[in-house]
Design a protein around this motif. Structure first.
Motif, short mmCIF file in Angstrom:
data_model
loop_
_atom_site.label_atom_id
_atom_site.label_comp_id
_atom_site.label_asym_id
_atom_site.label_seq_id
_atom_site.Cartn_x
_atom_site.Cartn_y
_atom_site.Cartn_z
N HIS A 144 39.28 -4.73 35.61
CA HIS A 144 39.71 -3.12 36.13
C HIS A 144 41.09 -2.89 36.66
O HIS A 144 42.07 -2.31 36.33
CB HIS A 144 38.96 -2.13 37.59
N HIS A 145 41.92 -4.03 37.59
CA HIS A 145 43.35 -4.08 37.41
C HIS A 145 43.83 -3.96 36.33
O HIS A 145 45.09 -3.48 36.32
CB HIS A 145 43.85 -5.43 38.76
N ARG A 146 44.27 -4.98 35.66
CA ARG A 146 44.91 -5.19 33.97
C ARG A 146 44.62 -4.25 33.42
O ARG A 146 46.03 -4.00 32.93
CB ARG A 146 44.81 -6.64 33.57
N GLU A 194 48.39 -1.52 33.36
CA GLU A 194 49.13 -1.12 31.52
C GLU A 194 49.46 0.16 32.51
O GLU A 194 50.27 0.96 31.95
CB GLU A 194 48.41 -1.83 30.46
N LEU A 195 48.13 1.09 32.48
CA LEU A 195 48.67 3.07 32.57
C LEU A 195 49.64 3.12 33.39
O LEU A 195 49.87 4.13 33.01
CB LEU A 195 46.76 3.02 33.06
N TYR A 196 49.23 2.20 35.01
CA TYR A 196 50.47 2.75 35.59
C TYR A 196 51.64 2.27 34.76
O TYR A 196 52.52 3.46 35.63
CB TYR A 196 50.43 1.60 36.82
N VAL A 241 50.74 6.76 34.12
CA VAL A 241 49.65 7.61 34.42
C VAL A 241 48.98 6.82 35.64
O VAL A 241 48.10 6.10 35.48
CB VAL A 241 48.60 8.11 33.62
N PRO A 242 49.65 7.63 36.64
CA PRO A 242 49.29 6.40 37.38
C PRO A 242 48.32 6.98 38.69
O PRO A 242 47.83 6.59 39.67
CB PRO A 242 50.25 7.01 38.79
N LEU A 243 47.53 8.71 38.25
CA LEU A 243 46.61 9.12 38.78
C LEU A 243 45.33 8.39 38.03
O LEU A 243 44.01 7.80 39.59
CB LEU A 243 46.83 10.64 39.21
N HIS A 290 45.82 -2.49 44.45
CA HIS A 290 47.54 -1.02 43.71
C HIS A 290 47.46 -1.68 42.85
O HIS A 290 48.01 -2.66 42.18
CB HIS A 290 48.40 -0.98 45.04
N PRO A 291 47.19 -0.57 41.77
CA PRO A 291 47.87 -0.56 39.89
C PRO A 291 49.28 -0.70 39.89
O PRO A 291 49.22 -1.73 39.19
CB PRO A 291 46.82 0.67 39.41
N GLY A 292 49.49 -0.53 40.87
CA GLY A 292 51.23 -0.91 40.77
C GLY A 292 51.13 -2.49 41.14
O GLY A 292 52.71 -2.75 40.21
#
Lengths: 316, 316, 316, 316, 316, 316
Positions: free
Chosen positions: B168-170, B174-176, B180-182, B200-202
């Motif tokens: 999930h994180h990886r 990339e989307l972050y 598209v952080p949401l 956190h995705p960041g």
């Protein structure tokens, strides 16, 4: 402007060119390399299925406690039909999943031989279900007696994550003993995901075991827990740093988690590491960090807050 | 008395008067006030859907690891059809969800422009999938090598919540990065709910990362983690108290979480806060509380239990 | 050899003799004994259903926040139809579940009387929904203001497990007050499973409450929390060792969890036990272990790491 | 031998080499040729969906008759929520399907323009629903009065395929009139499949129409049927051989099916072909073959069996 | 009285004693006797599954016409992934169903041998799919040209039950030829149920075949139909009374249904029985009963209504 | 232009104003008027559910023929669990549906009384299931012996719509006799929809009954059919024009359909009307129209085609 928002159903558009072909090709190369590295080019791994084992556990739970966990209300005289049919379905599904593990691990056994072995394991497992129910009843009773908020044993069975975790663990542990540790581990992780309680299926746990709240509890593979033991959330029964052989590889399989004797209580957040023994009747306080054995009837508590902590006020 | 229990099918009763109309009216008033307060009367928020993103991640996982996480057993020569079709479905669903985030945030961009932008983001994201798979293979290998209970890398992929969290994180990271952080955050919370691991995705995380057990791990937005790092359950890589501006509002976006260099191991329950650096090769003991940088190759451990703690016996 | 792997569809085999009959018989004996022990031979427990209550909560959430949590995009002028229909379905399902709890507990009340009581409870509960929404809006706003990573209140509602937990808690708490604690508890455990946050439905919590990250938080039945309180992951507001009566049985129902006054912040991992009071405006540091009341505006922090801890290097 | 039947789970085998690639390639060539022949290379046909229209009709039926055809039992005072929500869902789905038909047929209209047109059609269609219900009530009443086996109008609505066919037809006919004949036709074929009654959506049918049994009934596009008409199974109201133009192509769109005036009864198996008129009050006997107009109040019956038929005995 | 209708949820009642045990016992006796009579005590019949074959046909239809019958809108360049994956799934499911038929019929063949044979049949069947599509395109074109109501070939494919019937028949016929008549027959009956058109899978049918309306059409096992033939509803191409051998048992397998040469048109309700030949270009009128061959280019019509039929008026 | 087709996800648009409120209001007025006209204002009709009865019939079919129609492959020794559980579920669902019919028709019976009556009906119905199975076995055998295309009785059970129709009819007929004609009729219409065969549940049918092909068969409520009767498609056993009383209202309930004695064969399309008797052993030819009794062993055939019909050539 509202007129600009009446836009097309996306299904009507020629879809965006997402250029999938090169991604597919790159992924194939990676997959082939990975299969080669794992010596599985001819036999890609087909593992037991988490979804399938979830339904096996649901079925076994319903068969063990049909009135309280079964999917439908049952007339007293027809409960056995429900139990028999549910058990039949769940055990046959389990045979398939056991077969998958055996096949995954096998080198050159014939397929029929593996199937027969899977059937034998499921048969033996089935025979142990009544005893599993007896142990679970003792766990339910322990929870009922140990929690001032519990109003009835039925409520405990319906609500408490500690009981959910123990249903999974007692099923998984027998499968672990019967030689299908991967199936057992997947069942343990199903429970971990649902309850936040992580019990390795290898752990040996006696009757009347109760985990309250439970989130963050970790119990390792070689832990041995006696009867009437009680744990709170975030307790770890873990290993100390793992020994390595002369090549730096982990040495596997040795006893490396605590032994907890009968009637021990361990409060929230305590961390107990290594092959140590917590003597009978001991109470371990919250957040304690413990790496040495303690004699029976001990009381172990954390270092006290110092007097000046109340005024320091420097924040975290 | 059995005759009093043969009661009616509730469907046959005139249903109870639940007086729903006043509740509906009150809720409408509250909703209208809330829309007004958020300046959304004309445009109620339609957010990316958690359910939809769950199926996007399931599809991408199956496309990345079709033999082991795909829904069906696949013949070797037809795997690419499965991968291509699954990828096509997942990425097109993702385009819709990205579009939702862009639309939610946009002020006056045209809808077509947003759609085109969503397609571009999904295309770029798709191109990065092979590299994501490579990183995940290094994570799987790290877990296999780091846990004495692991019998094969395949088992690790099937069971370990730490691997589920990293898939999930990886993807989310990339989307972050692509703006598209949401969408990224929702994917992170799907993982948090399933694994108890909150990344956190960041957060930037290098190869060969392994989280064991995992429940309670928290990794903050601006954390930077090197290669071959290992974490145990309940480790926090967090921020210290947040700085506020002269109006008391939070200052956002600055680097406020730890930097963890290569080859660091952090044991269960350690709390590491603030923009500090944990030097290469350091080992942080369990339950340690750390708010200052440490040099490479350090060993940091908790205050010891005092000798008299074993006898105090005053309970918690 | 590939020809030996073209094996039969298992459906074609005479299925393995899994010998289910003796298991069914043994389970029946255990079940009968258990029913006798619980005085339920004539009335096996039929408990409220977790699956059913999950859909009740989903329906109520969608009715409370139709644009953001509803299942379909809604035209402004038709939202009330959605809200009304969803509420109608959810409350009627809730009537059935409340009825189950009342029936489970009742001794000899007539069935119709119980049904009427269930309807009354659901009616009263319905009337409180608008106020529940108001409290939840204050919680959402608190999360938005308290987290530098939050970009909008909408995002908070969509993503944050702390908000998910509070939706469940504020619904469950009203049901607890209305006399159906088992239904309330099951809703609390649904939330616990999804979020890792364990709030007993009896806990009293004021407006603008925010839990960040959340995994491992435990809040006990008699806890009382003021307004604008903020908690981080793994905070426990628990009871000290439970008092027993002269027979050794737990004394139930007394106030045994902390009172947390307005504007308190409690950082991750803090453990606060017993009926103590944390004075208004206090900040409790991470991992603090606290069993005594503190005056308003205190700063409480953990014992510091000692200077020599950085070099000890003896591992965990 | 039972041991030879314990065979493998097929999932464990390397799957049979089904050589799909050449089939895929051949199918692509055929598809490309077909797209070229239909001038659709850039725009493959994306037709309205039968599955989607099935759910539209189910929704509209439930909105028209919520107590009797709705999916759930409804409290009197909350029926409007159900009707409003169901209508909202069904009409919005219908907008999408209408849009598909318009897009499929359009040459170069902008997509937004088509979407607006689809909305207008659905709006107008919605306005006609109350009148459709009125006509259907007259049909139900006619069935109840015309069948000695019918015990109540409610039963007629629940059971009779003739009513099912008329619900579909009266909806489809309005859509046909509003300019979406393909959507209308798909709805007609859904009905045809379920009831065996094939009514072209173009057919004009007055109030109080009743088809008994119904299997095999065919009513053509330009048929015009008055009020209080009754039909039995296998009646055809068809066209005679179709006229062709000088190039041998069918001439389309002209009136080519019968006009049936008020109060006509047509018994099973009668075949009536061409643009003829069946005068008011006429009775057509079973199996009659009719290609000429008949005056009002006629009685038309088949050629009688001859006297010697009873003894011929030569079989079929 | 409304208070008497607030009755119990039936789930709360001890359920009615439905006395199922004696029924189960009686059914078992009947089942055992039936198994004995069919020599299947050791091998109860496990037949190919209608549900499974329904999904096989759905998959094959989608693979043959992915843009028009596929489940999702497809981007041009990714259609092959959809086709390949759908074909792969459908053919593998088909292998299982073929295997079931072979096993059901086999006496003592080994299971592996049957599996291999099933794979070979599915492979050969797969190779014929492109030709099946070509034939179906000719059928679609024939329907489009033959029906004045048809607006495009795409509409014909989406709507016409005659085309649905031919998709099923052309698939079933190849399976019939490949030696799995039971699988073929089940597919034919799926079509019969949906369309009302009953074509035995043994029937041989040339290109450009069109059935209009279709309800009630019956085409027998040994019928042979040429190219460009058109049929209307309720046409029968059947057998005359079946010949029996000296013991009165039916003689099976001989040619007993009509041969219909190219370019024949047969109008609604015509019944044509026995191994007769309808010469090229013949037109058979509606409701004709025909048991003798007719030469090419004939026009055959029913006995005319007699002049006095219009006045007889004696009712049916 | 491809850039104009990248349009918005419709979910992002403010949805079209479909003006549903006035439609809802108009429908409510119509509904209220209809309820008033039917004297059901206080008690809207809640009819037995077709969907529910479909699953009842599926369950009963599986219980009657578990190996061949059951949903899963079953081990011999565990079939009874499946049968018992399936029967239990199906009969309890049936109790609810019977209850609905009784309640719908009742004037002022108490609800409990109706429930008890429903249970009694279901009990009695259950007792008749073994005999129903015996009759169905005779039907299957008749089909096998009567069709040269049938290869085994098992195939007949799996494929033949005539058998599907008889399973439904024999179940529905017993329910009709037990006093729940509406439940019976809905089951009959489920069968009608699936098979095209319309048998009123009141019809009395002896053993070894076989309908071949079946589409379009109609058998009326008071028909009486002996043993070993065979019917082909489109046969009608109907009523002549219905008698009316002096007020023009239909006279209901009298015997108005044919009596067909043992060993009769009726070929396709024959229409037999009125309370006439077809004597034992008679053969009725295809398309015959018959309204008078015939003696035993008759052969009845249609008027022959006249010699000149072959040349008339005037088309239809």
């Amino acid at each position: 402007m509202t007129d600009q928002v009446h836009k097309a159903d996306p299904g009507l558009c020629s879809n965006p060119a997402l250029e999938i072909q090169p991604i597919v090709a790159e992924l194939r190369q990676l997959r082939d390399a990975s299969l080669a590295a794992r010596n599985r080019v001819q036999r890609p791994a087909r593992l037991p299925s988490r979804r399938s084992l979830t339904s096996v556990v649901d079925g076994l739970s319903a068969a063990l406690f049909p009135n309280r966990l079964g999917w439908r209300d049952l007339a007293y005289e027809n409960v056995d039909y429900f139990v028999g049919h549910t058990l039949d379905s769940a055990l046959r599904e389990l045979v398939d999943q056991i077969h998958r593990e055996l096949f995954f691990l096998s080198q050159d056994s014939g397929n029929e031989e593996l199937r027969s072995k899977a059937v034998l394991i499921a048969q033996e497992f089935g025979k142990r279900l009544p005893q599993i129910r007896q142990f679970l009843e003792s766990d339910i009773q322990a929870a009922y007696e140990g929690d001032p908020a519990a109003r009835s044993p039925d409520e405990v069975l319906a609500c408490y994550p500690g009981i959910t975790a123990m249903i999974h663990h007692r099923l998984a542990h027998e499968l672990y003993l019967l030689g299908v540790p991967l199936v057992a581990r997947i069942i343990a992780e199903i429970s971990h995901s649902v309850t936040g309680i992580d019990i390795h299926p290898g752990a040996t746990i006696g009757r009347s075991f109760f985990i309250d709240h439970g989130t963050g509890v970790v119990i390792g593979e070689t832990a041995v827990i006696g009867e009437r033991v009680r744990l709170y959330q975030a307790v770890t029964l873990g290993a100390k740093r793992f020994p390595v052989d002369e090549n730096g590889a982990l040495i596997k399989g040795n006893a490396r988690h605590p032994i907890v004797e009968d009637d021990v209580v361990i409060y929230a957040g305590a961390t107990i590491l290594g092959r140590i023994t917590i003597g009978r009747g001991t109470v371990i306080g919250g957040n304690v960090w413990l790496t040495k054995s303690v004699p029976p009837e001990s009381n172990v508590s954390q270092a006290k807050l110092r007097a000046d902590d109340y005024t320091a006020g420097s924040g975290i």
